[in-house]
Design a protein around this motif. Structure first.
Motif, mmCIF file in Angstrom:
data_model
loop_
_atom_site.group_PDB
_atom_site.id
_atom_site.type_symbol
_atom_site.label_atom_id
_atom_site.label_comp_id
_atom_site.label_asym_id
_atom_site.label_seq_id
_atom_site.Cartn_x
_atom_site.Cartn_y
_atom_site.Cartn_z
ATOM 1 N N GLU A 1 0.827 -1.218 0.000
ATOM 2 C CA GLU A 1 0.000 0.000 0.000
ATOM 3 C C GLU A 1 0.858 1.263 0.000
ATOM 4 O O GLU A 1 0.540 2.229 -0.679
ATOM 5 N N LYS A 2 1.930 1.266 0.765
ATOM 6 C CA LYS A 2 2.743 2.476 0.940
ATOM 7 C C LYS A 2 3.837 2.633 -0.119
ATOM 8 O O LYS A 2 4.325 3.739 -0.318
ATOM 9 N N ALA A 3 4.235 1.549 -0.768
ATOM 10 C CA ALA A 3 5.276 1.566 -1.807
ATOM 11 C C ALA A 3 6.484 2.426 -1.407
ATOM 12 O O ALA A 3 6.834 3.381 -2.092
ATOM 13 N N PRO A 4 7.134 2.091 -0.301
ATOM 14 C CA PRO A 4 8.261 2.906 0.161
ATOM 15 C C PRO A 4 9.463 2.805 -0.767
ATOM 16 O O PRO A 4 9.653 1.787 -1.445
ATOM 17 N N LYS A 5 10.266 3.850 -0.761
ATOM 18 C CA LYS A 5 11.532 3.856 -1.511
ATOM 19 C C LYS A 5 12.702 3.538 -0.581
ATOM 20 O O LYS A 5 13.712 3.030 -1.017
ATOM 21 N N SER A 6 12.543 3.880 0.694
ATOM 22 C CA SER A 6 13.616 3.656 1.671
ATOM 23 C C SER A 6 13.037 2.957 2.893
ATOM 24 O O SER A 6 12.050 3.402 3.463
ATOM 25 N N ILE A 7 13.676 1.846 3.263
ATOM 26 C CA ILE A 7 13.199 1.008 4.374
ATOM 27 C C ILE A 7 14.328 0.836 5.383
ATOM 28 O O ILE A 7 15.472 0.588 5.007
ATOM 29 N N LEU A 8 13.978 0.949 6.657
ATOM 30 C CA LEU A 8 14.893 0.632 7.745
ATOM 31 C C LEU A 8 14.313 -0.572 8.475
ATOM 32 O O LEU A 8 13.142 -0.569 8.861
ATOM 33 N N GLU A 9 15.136 -1.613 8.643
ATOM 34 C CA GLU A 9 14.703 -2.809 9.368
ATOM 35 C C GLU A 9 15.597 -3.006 10.584
ATOM 36 O O GLU A 9 16.811 -3.138 10.446
ATOM 37 N N ILE A 10 14.989 -3.013 11.751
ATOM 38 C CA ILE A 10 15.736 -3.209 12.994
ATOM 39 C C ILE A 10 15.450 -4.632 13.463
ATOM 40 O O ILE A 10 14.324 -4.966 13.823
ATOM 41 N N GLY A 11 16.485 -5.475 13.419
ATOM 42 C CA GLY A 11 16.337 -6.888 13.727
ATOM 43 C C GLY A 11 16.184 -7.682 12.439
ATOM 44 O O GLY A 11 15.114 -8.192 12.134
ATOM 45 N N VAL A 12 17.239 -7.767 11.657
ATOM 46 C CA VAL A 12 17.210 -8.382 10.324
ATOM 47 C C VAL A 12 17.055 -9.901 10.391
ATOM 48 O O VAL A 12 16.417 -10.499 9.539
ATOM 49 N N ASN A 13 17.653 -10.531 11.388
ATOM 50 C CA ASN A 13 17.716 -11.982 11.490
ATOM 51 C C ASN A 13 18.303 -12.538 10.195
ATOM 52 O O ASN A 13 19.382 -12.125 9.802
ATOM 53 N N GLU A 14 17.609 -13.452 9.510
ATOM 54 C CA GLU A 14 18.148 -14.059 8.289
ATOM 55 C C GLU A 14 17.734 -13.320 7.029
ATOM 56 O O GLU A 14 17.968 -13.788 5.920
ATOM 57 N N GLY A 15 17.069 -12.183 7.176
ATOM 58 C CA GLY A 15 16.729 -11.343 6.029
ATOM 59 C C GLY A 15 15.429 -11.677 5.330
ATOM 60 O O GLY A 15 15.122 -11.083 4.294
ATOM 61 N N LEU A 16 14.638 -12.585 5.869
ATOM 62 C CA LEU A 16 13.442 -13.034 5.162
ATOM 63 C C LEU A 16 12.368 -11.953 5.060
ATOM 64 O O LEU A 16 11.751 -11.787 4.005
ATOM 65 N N SER A 17 12.147 -11.196 6.119
ATOM 66 C CA SER A 17 11.171 -10.100 6.047
ATOM 67 C C SER A 17 11.682 -9.001 5.119
ATOM 68 O O SER A 17 10.907 -8.424 4.349
ATOM 69 N N GLY A 18 12.976 -8.731 5.181
ATOM 70 C CA GLY A 18 13.567 -7.729 4.293
ATOM 71 C C GLY A 18 13.413 -8.107 2.836
ATOM 72 O O GLY A 18 13.095 -7.265 1.992
ATOM 73 N N ILE A 19 13.625 -9.382 2.529
ATOM 74 C CA ILE A 19 13.447 -9.861 1.150
ATOM 75 C C ILE A 19 12.004 -9.654 0.712
ATOM 76 O O ILE A 19 11.744 -9.148 -0.385
ATOM 77 N N ALA A 20 11.056 -10.017 1.564
ATOM 78 C CA ALA A 20 9.637 -9.846 1.229
ATOM 79 C C ALA A 20 9.317 -8.373 0.977
ATOM 80 O O ALA A 20 8.603 -8.042 0.021
ATOM 81 N N MET A 21 9.859 -7.487 1.807
ATOM 82 C CA MET A 21 9.599 -6.053 1.605
ATOM 83 C C MET A 21 10.207 -5.571 0.299
ATOM 84 O O MET A 21 9.573 -4.821 -0.450
ATOM 85 N N LEU A 22 11.426 -5.999 0.000
ATOM 86 C CA LEU A 22 12.092 -5.565 -1.236
ATOM 87 C C LEU A 22 11.431 -6.152 -2.479
ATOM 88 O O LEU A 22 11.368 -5.485 -3.524
ATOM 89 N N LEU A 23 10.925 -7.365 -2.407
ATOM 90 C CA LEU A 23 10.222 -7.945 -3.544
ATOM 91 C C LEU A 23 8.862 -7.289 -3.755
ATOM 92 O O LEU A 23 8.357 -7.233 -4.874
ATOM 93 N N THR A 24 8.274 -6.769 -2.676
ATOM 94 C CA THR A 24 6.981 -6.093 -2.758
ATOM 95 C C THR A 24 7.142 -4.654 -3.244
ATOM 96 O O THR A 24 6.360 -4.186 -4.063
ATOM 97 N N ALA A 25 8.149 -3.962 -2.730
ATOM 98 C CA ALA A 25 8.432 -2.570 -3.121
ATOM 99 C C ALA A 25 9.656 -2.598 -4.039
ATOM 100 O O ALA A 25 10.791 -2.478 -3.576
ATOM 101 N N LYS A 26 9.410 -2.766 -5.324
ATOM 102 C CA LYS A 26 10.472 -3.032 -6.307
ATOM 103 C C LYS A 26 11.522 -1.922 -6.419
ATOM 104 O O LYS A 26 12.635 -2.174 -6.853
ATOM 105 N N ASP A 27 11.164 -0.686 -6.050
ATOM 106 C CA ASP A 27 12.110 0.429 -6.152
ATOM 107 C C ASP A 27 12.771 0.776 -4.824
ATOM 108 O O ASP A 27 13.508 1.756 -4.729
ATOM 109 N N ALA A 28 12.498 -0.013 -3.799
ATOM 110 C CA ALA A 28 12.985 0.315 -2.458
ATOM 111 C C ALA A 28 14.420 -0.146 -2.237
ATOM 112 O O ALA A 28 14.906 -1.085 -2.865
#
Length: 189
Positions: free
Chosen positions: A27-54
């Motif tokens: 919904e928000k289509a962010p360009k810049s994302i900050l993730e605190i608590g990356v762990n293995e990167g799975l949530s970050g991958i999902a966010m980057l695949l969802t927001a293609k320009d982020a």
């Protein structure tokens, strides 16, 4: 990968919270994302695949998790849009100079209150602060007394929620799903 991580006992975002995260990012289509608590990167991958320009900036204290996250970023072809700071988020967050359209807070729960002002300052106008575990085992938001070992975490999260729900610049919704999620939008500076 999420199922595999869950089966190995990794503290990953629960399913309904994950669905809400992906929906909110879409919904928000962010360009810049900050993730605190990356762990293995799975949530970050999902966010980057969802927001293609982020682009994503992550913070993770565990070096093995950072290496695994980088490996996972490569596997999904998002490594050029993700960087991770290795270290303690309590030390790194105050040093961040960038502004973010979306902040995913899933780090140490006992520090949510401490991070709050810095995260609100780092959030762009119209940006979203998405925080997981804000009802922490059912202790937060109720008169339920937390065991002594969880009292600091309960207090920190209550402090965080008080600030994001009572700041007139912000609009916050708390979702009573799984361990609780808050979604805070910055309405103005």
């Amino acid at each position: 990968m999420r199922k595999n991580a869950k089966d190995r006992g990794e503290p990953i975002l629960r399913d309904k919270s994950f669905e809400l995260l992906v929906k909110t990012v879409k919904e928000k289509a962010p360009k810049s994302i900050l993730e605190i608590g990356v762990n293995e990167g799975l949530s970050g991958i999902a966010m980057l695949l969802t927001a293609k320009d982020a682009h994503l900036t992550g913070i993770e204290i565990d070096e093995e998790k950072v290496l695994k996250a980088r490996e996972n970023y490569r596997a999904f072809g998002v490594e050029d849009r993700a960087k991770i700071f290795l270290g303690d988020s309590s030390e790194i967050i105050p040093l961040l100079s960038g502004k973010y359209d979306f902040i995913f807070l899933d780090g140490p729960k006992g520090h949510y209150g401490e991070y709050c002002d810095n995260l609100i300052s780092a959030l762009n106008f119209g940006g979203v602060l998405f925080a997981d575990n804000v009802l922490y085992r059912g202790y937060v938001g109720k008169d339920k007394k937390a065991p002594h070992r969880h009292a600091t975490i309960k207090h920190s999260i209550e402090n965080f929620l008080d600030r994001v729900t009572n700041d007139e610049r912000l609009k916050t919704v708390v979702y009573e799903i799984e361990d609780g999620v808050s979604v805070t939008e910055k309405l103005y500076e």
